[in-house]
Write a protein that holds these residues in place. Structure first.
Motif, PDB file in Angstrom:
ATOM      1  N   ASN A  53       0.902  -1.226  -0.042  1.00 22.09           N
ATOM      2  CA  ASN A  53       0.038   0.092  -0.024  1.00 22.09           C
ATOM      3  C   ASN A  53       0.899   1.138  -0.118  1.00 22.09           C
ATOM      4  O   ASN A  53       0.533   2.360  -0.307  1.00 22.09           O
ATOM      5  CB  ASN A  53      -1.066  -0.115   1.317  1.00 22.09           C
ATOM      6  CG  ASN A  53      -2.038  -0.958   1.009  1.00 22.09           C
ATOM      7  OD1 ASN A  53      -2.442  -1.216  -0.142  1.00 22.09           O
ATOM      8  ND2 ASN A  53      -2.645  -1.382   2.029  1.00 22.09           N
ATOM      9  N   ARG A  55       3.442   1.975  -1.939  1.00 22.56           N
ATOM     10  CA  ARG A  55       3.889   2.015  -3.022  1.00 22.56           C
ATOM     11  C   ARG A  55       2.740   2.319  -4.046  1.00 22.56           C
ATOM     12  O   ARG A  55       1.694   1.774  -4.005  1.00 22.56           O
ATOM     13  CB  ARG A  55       4.579   0.731  -3.567  1.00 22.56           C
ATOM     14  CG  ARG A  55       5.843   0.317  -2.641  1.00 22.56           C
ATOM     15  CD  ARG A  55       6.463  -0.935  -3.232  1.00 22.56           C
ATOM     16  NE  ARG A  55       7.714  -1.270  -2.388  1.00 22.56           N
ATOM     17  CZ  ARG A  55       8.173  -2.568  -2.301  1.00 22.56           C
ATOM     18  NH1 ARG A  55       7.670  -3.334  -3.104  1.00 22.56           N
ATOM     19  NH2 ARG A  55       8.956  -2.776  -1.338  1.00 22.56           N
ATOM     20  N   SER A  56       3.192   3.145  -4.946  1.00 15.43           N
ATOM     21  CA  SER A  56       2.177   3.422  -6.177  1.00 15.43           C
ATOM     22  C   SER A  56       2.181   2.635  -7.246  1.00 15.43           C
ATOM     23  O   SER A  56       1.198   2.541  -7.870  1.00 15.43           O
ATOM     24  CB  SER A  56       2.532   5.000  -6.612  1.00 15.43           C
ATOM     25  OG  SER A  56       3.640   5.019  -7.056  1.00 15.43           O
ATOM     26  N   ASN A  57       3.111   1.691  -7.578  1.00 15.50           N
ATOM     27  CA  ASN A  57       3.124   0.944  -8.707  1.00 15.50           C
ATOM     28  C   ASN A  57       3.975  -0.040  -8.419  1.00 15.50           C
ATOM     29  O   ASN A  57       5.272  -0.069  -8.158  1.00 15.50           O
ATOM     30  CB  ASN A  57       3.803   1.790  -9.797  1.00 15.50           C
ATOM     31  CG  ASN A  57       3.723   1.090 -11.327  1.00 15.50           C
ATOM     32  OD1 ASN A  57       2.888   0.006 -11.234  1.00 15.50           O
ATOM     33  ND2 ASN A  57       4.402   1.445 -12.261  1.00 15.50           N
ATOM     34  N   THR A  58       3.478  -1.153  -8.036  1.00 15.73           N
ATOM     35  CA  THR A  58       4.062  -2.634  -7.695  1.00 15.73           C
ATOM     36  C   THR A  58       3.227  -3.788  -8.151  1.00 15.73           C
ATOM     37  O   THR A  58       2.217  -3.395  -8.530  1.00 15.73           O
ATOM     38  CB  THR A  58       4.204  -2.565  -6.240  1.00 15.73           C
ATOM     39  OG1 THR A  58       4.919  -3.720  -5.865  1.00 15.73           O
ATOM     40  CG2 THR A  58       2.903  -2.662  -5.452  1.00 15.73           C
ATOM     41  N   ALA A  59       4.171  -4.650  -8.519  1.00 18.45           N
ATOM     42  CA  ALA A  59       3.214  -5.811  -9.098  1.00 18.45           C
ATOM     43  C   ALA A  59       3.288  -6.921  -7.878  1.00 18.45           C
ATOM     44  O   ALA A  59       2.722  -7.906  -7.803  1.00 18.45           O
ATOM     45  CB  ALA A  59       4.183  -6.649 -10.244  1.00 18.45           C
ATOM     46  N   THR A  61       2.091  -8.820  -4.627  1.00 18.13           N
ATOM     47  CA  THR A  61       0.642  -9.184  -3.919  1.00 18.13           C
ATOM     48  C   THR A  61       1.068  -9.825  -2.422  1.00 18.13           C
ATOM     49  O   THR A  61       2.165 -10.398  -2.528  1.00 18.13           O
ATOM     50  CB  THR A  61      -0.273  -9.916  -4.715  1.00 18.13           C
ATOM     51  OG1 THR A  61       0.207 -11.311  -4.943  1.00 18.13           O
ATOM     52  CG2 THR A  61      -0.481  -9.103  -6.109  1.00 18.13           C
TER      53      THR A  61
END
Length: 86
Positions: A53, A55-59, A61
Protein backbone atom coordinates in the motif's frame (compact mmCIF):
# COMPACT_ATOMS: atom_id res chain seq x y z
CA UNK A 1 -55.70 -23.58 -9.59
CA UNK A 2 -51.94 -23.91 -8.92
CA UNK A 3 -52.60 -23.96 -5.16
CA UNK A 4 -54.45 -27.23 -5.59
CA UNK A 5 -51.60 -28.82 -7.53
CA UNK A 6 -48.59 -27.46 -5.61
CA UNK A 7 -48.84 -27.83 -1.84
CA UNK A 8 -47.68 -24.91 0.25
CA UNK A 9 -45.63 -25.69 3.33
CA UNK A 10 -44.95 -23.01 5.89
CA UNK A 11 -42.03 -23.25 8.29
CA UNK A 12 -42.71 -23.12 11.99
CA UNK A 13 -41.83 -19.89 13.72
CA UNK A 14 -38.82 -20.53 15.94
CA UNK A 15 -37.27 -17.09 16.14
CA UNK A 16 -36.19 -17.52 19.76
CA UNK A 17 -34.10 -20.60 18.95
CA UNK A 18 -32.50 -19.03 15.89
CA UNK A 19 -31.22 -16.07 17.90
CA UNK A 20 -29.28 -18.41 20.19
CA UNK A 21 -27.46 -20.15 17.33
CA UNK A 22 -23.75 -19.48 17.18
CA UNK A 23 -21.44 -20.56 14.38
CA UNK A 24 -18.84 -22.87 15.98
CA UNK A 25 -16.41 -22.27 13.12
CA UNK A 26 -16.37 -18.53 13.79
CA UNK A 27 -15.82 -19.09 17.51
CA UNK A 28 -12.91 -21.43 16.80
CA UNK A 29 -11.42 -19.02 14.24
CA UNK A 30 -11.54 -16.21 16.78
CA UNK A 31 -9.78 -18.31 19.42
CA UNK A 32 -7.23 -19.69 16.93
CA UNK A 33 -6.41 -16.17 15.72
CA UNK A 34 -5.11 -15.41 19.22
CA UNK A 35 -2.50 -18.18 19.12
CA UNK A 36 1.15 -17.13 18.62
CA UNK A 37 1.60 -19.02 15.33
CA UNK A 38 -1.47 -17.39 13.77
CA UNK A 39 -0.48 -13.97 15.08
CA UNK A 40 3.00 -14.35 13.56
CA UNK A 41 1.46 -15.10 10.16
CA UNK A 42 -0.99 -12.22 10.55
CA UNK A 43 1.91 -9.86 11.33
CA UNK A 44 3.73 -11.01 8.15
CA UNK A 45 0.56 -10.40 6.16
CA UNK A 46 0.08 -6.92 7.65
CA UNK A 47 3.74 -6.05 7.00
CA UNK A 48 3.37 -7.09 3.35
CA UNK A 49 0.08 -5.24 3.04
CA UNK A 50 1.61 -2.05 4.44
CA UNK A 51 4.57 -2.39 2.06
CA UNK A 52 2.32 -2.86 -0.98
CA UNK A 53 0.00 0.00 0.00
CA UNK A 54 2.95 2.37 0.45
CA UNK A 55 3.94 2.00 -3.21
CA UNK A 56 2.10 3.60 -6.07
CA UNK A 57 3.22 1.13 -8.73
CA UNK A 58 4.06 -2.46 -7.75
CA UNK A 59 3.39 -5.95 -9.02
CA UNK A 60 3.76 -7.44 -5.53
CA UNK A 61 0.72 -8.99 -3.91
CA UNK A 62 0.30 -10.49 -0.48
CA UNK A 63 -1.51 -13.63 -1.62
CA UNK A 64 1.12 -15.99 -0.26
CA UNK A 65 1.05 -14.40 3.19
CA UNK A 66 -2.74 -14.42 3.28
CA UNK A 67 -2.92 -18.06 2.19
CA UNK A 68 -0.34 -19.02 4.83
CA UNK A 69 -2.37 -17.23 7.53
CA UNK A 70 -5.64 -18.86 6.44
CA UNK A 71 -3.93 -22.25 6.30
CA UNK A 72 -2.78 -21.90 9.91
CA UNK A 73 -6.30 -20.86 10.98
CA UNK A 74 -7.98 -23.69 9.08
CA UNK A 75 -5.56 -26.24 10.48
CA UNK A 76 -6.29 -25.07 14.02
CA UNK A 77 -10.06 -24.94 13.47
CA UNK A 78 -10.13 -28.33 11.74
CA UNK A 79 -8.98 -30.14 14.88
CA UNK A 80 -12.12 -29.31 16.87
CA UNK A 81 -14.79 -28.15 14.43
CA UNK A 82 -16.36 -31.49 13.55
CA UNK A 83 -16.60 -32.44 17.23
CA UNK A 84 -18.84 -29.40 17.77
CA UNK A 85 -21.18 -29.88 14.81
CA UNK A 86 -24.56 -31.45 15.44
Amino acid sequence: MSEKIIPVVKAEEEAAEEEDLVDPQQELRDSCAQKPDAQAHWAKYQECNDRVNSRSNTAETCEEELIDYLHVLDHCVGKDLFKRLK
